[in-house]
Design a protein around this motif. Structure first.
Motif, PDB file in Angstrom:
ATOM      1  N   LYS A 105     -50.677 -15.536 -11.745  1.00  0.00           N
ATOM      2  CA  LYS A 105     -49.527 -15.196 -10.912  1.00  0.00           C
ATOM      3  C   LYS A 105     -49.951 -14.466  -9.632  1.00  0.00           C
ATOM      4  CE  LYS A 105     -45.154 -14.274  -9.852  1.00  0.00           C
ATOM      5  NZ  LYS A 105     -45.387 -13.604  -8.571  1.00  0.00           N
ATOM      6  N   LYS A 106     -51.050 -13.749  -9.674  1.00  0.00           N
ATOM      7  CA  LYS A 106     -51.457 -12.921  -8.537  1.00  0.00           C
ATOM      8  C   LYS A 106     -51.644 -13.730  -7.262  1.00  0.00           C
ATOM      9  CE  LYS A 106     -53.764  -9.419 -11.403  1.00  0.00           C
ATOM     10  NZ  LYS A 106     -55.078  -8.824 -11.775  1.00  0.00           N
ATOM     11  N   ASP A 107     -52.111 -14.959  -7.384  1.00  0.00           N
ATOM     12  CA  ASP A 107     -52.346 -15.754  -6.181  1.00  0.00           C
ATOM     13  C   ASP A 107     -51.946 -17.214  -6.362  1.00  0.00           C
ATOM     14  OD1 ASP A 107     -54.337 -16.615  -7.850  1.00  0.00           O
ATOM     15  OD2 ASP A 107     -56.001 -15.991  -6.577  1.00  0.00           O
ATOM     16  N   CYS A 108     -51.008 -17.473  -7.267  1.00  0.00           N
ATOM     17  CA  CYS A 108     -50.609 -18.865  -7.504  1.00  0.00           C
ATOM     18  C   CYS A 108     -49.713 -19.404  -6.396  1.00  0.00           C
ATOM     19  CB  CYS A 108     -49.912 -19.018  -8.853  1.00  0.00           C
ATOM     20  SG  CYS A 108     -48.250 -18.288  -8.939  1.00  0.00           S
ATOM     21  N   GLY A 109     -49.018 -18.488  -5.691  1.00  0.00           N
ATOM     22  CA  GLY A 109     -48.166 -18.916  -4.599  1.00  0.00           C
ATOM     23  C   GLY A 109     -46.743 -19.262  -4.975  1.00  0.00           C
ATOM     24  N   PHE A 110     -46.421 -19.249  -6.262  1.00  0.00           N
ATOM     25  CA  PHE A 110     -45.079 -19.581  -6.713  1.00  0.00           C
ATOM     26  C   PHE A 110     -44.306 -18.327  -7.101  1.00  0.00           C
ATOM     27  CE2 PHE A 110     -47.570 -23.340  -8.410  1.00  0.00           C
ATOM     28  CZ  PHE A 110     -47.218 -24.175  -7.361  1.00  0.00           C
ATOM     29  N   ARG A 111     -42.993 -18.413  -6.995  1.00  0.00           N
ATOM     30  CA  ARG A 111     -42.156 -17.425  -7.654  1.00  0.00           C
ATOM     31  C   ARG A 111     -41.944 -17.875  -9.103  1.00  0.00           C
ATOM     32  NH1 ARG A 111     -36.776 -16.720  -4.534  1.00  0.00           N
ATOM     33  NH2 ARG A 111     -37.184 -18.860  -3.836  1.00  0.00           N
ATOM     34  N   ILE A 112     -42.030 -16.934 -10.016  1.00  0.00           N
ATOM     35  CA  ILE A 112     -41.870 -17.248 -11.434  1.00  0.00           C
ATOM     36  C   ILE A 112     -40.724 -16.398 -11.986  1.00  0.00           C
ATOM     37  CG2 ILE A 112     -42.972 -17.355 -13.696  1.00  0.00           C
ATOM     38  CD1 ILE A 112     -45.658 -17.565 -12.343  1.00  0.00           C
ATOM     39  N   ILE A 113     -39.753 -17.055 -12.597  1.00  0.00           N
ATOM     40  CA  ILE A 113     -38.535 -16.397 -13.063  1.00  0.00           C
ATOM     41  C   ILE A 113     -38.272 -16.812 -14.512  1.00  0.00           C
ATOM     42  CG2 ILE A 113     -36.026 -16.209 -12.710  1.00  0.00           C
ATOM     43  CD1 ILE A 113     -36.528 -16.819  -9.742  1.00  0.00           C
ATOM     44  N   SER A 114     -37.881 -15.865 -15.340  1.00  0.00           N
ATOM     45  CA  SER A 114     -37.555 -16.195 -16.730  1.00  0.00           C
ATOM     46  C   SER A 114     -36.130 -16.717 -16.834  1.00  0.00           C
ATOM     47  CB  SER A 114     -37.712 -14.968 -17.630  1.00  0.00           C
ATOM     48  OG  SER A 114     -36.555 -14.141 -17.556  1.00  0.00           O
TER      49      SER A 114
END
Length: 208
Positions: A101-110
């Motif tokens: 997640k630190k540098d994946c470039g996506f927003r991640i939402i549950s």
């Protein structure tokens, strides 16, 4: 999916990153440990748990209905601690996702079904803020899967179209609901398979 369209990754939590918060296996173990009639508590659980998950009653209200509707020979706090202890980290996925997640470039939402007390405990205990930008939790939004409205709400909060989203869940029914709304969705079956999908999404994204 056009590369530049991908913006949001939606994830379930229980069954992918953590064990289920209060699944039937945990209830069966509780029945054995505390000397309860499993069939009785399971019937009561099925009657009321959905109401708890959408935040209309507290954990204590749930326990009043399911466990403490009659005298017990154990303290309420012992039973609550047992419930919390059923939440454990599943191998590999959570630790890897926090780093990715630190540098994946996506927003991640549950998008997850969970009662308020369990949800708060799991977010804090397992530091879920390190892999999620936001939580669309049933207890907070008063909707729960399989209601398609919770997916629509999540997209509205993210300001994203279905074509800009990807969803991961271990339950195929929820995957199908997301797909019916136009969201590209995958059933999580293993750490390695989900990791491969995520890396492929990252590689094909115009964010890099």
């Amino acid at each position: 999916m056009d590369k530049q369209d991908l913006r949001i990754l939606f994830f379930d939590i229980g069954g992918i990153l953590l064990s289920n918060g209060w699944g039937h296996e945990s209830r069966a173990t509780a029945a054995e440990k505390f000397g309860l009639d499993y069939d009785e508590i399971n019937a009561l659980h099925n009657f009321i748990f959905n109401v708890y998950e959408i935040g209309h009653i507290s954990l204590d209200d749930y326990l009043d209905t399911v466990i403490f509707h009659k005298p017990r020979n154990f303290p309420r706090q012992d039973f609550k601690e047992f419930i919390y202890a059923q939440s454990v980290e599943l191998p590999d996925m959570l630790a890897w996702l926090k780093e990715w997640k630190k540098d994946c470039g996506f927003r991640i939402i549950s998008i997850n079904n969970e009662g308020k007390e369990l949800n708060d405990y799991r977010v804090e205990k397992f530091q879920l803020h390190k892999c999620f930008d936001a939580f669309i939790s049933s207890c907070e939004v008063k909707l729960r899967k399989p209601d398609p409205a919770i997916f629509k709400l999540a997209m509205g909060i993210a300001q994203a179209t279905p074509a800009q989203c990807v969803y991961f869940d271990d339950r195929i029914m929820f995957v199908k609901i997301a797909e019916n709304l136009g969201i590209k969705a995958f059933q999580h079956t293993s750490f390695e398979s989900t990791k491969e999908i995520l890396l492929n999404l990252q590689q094909s994204s115009s964010l890099f």
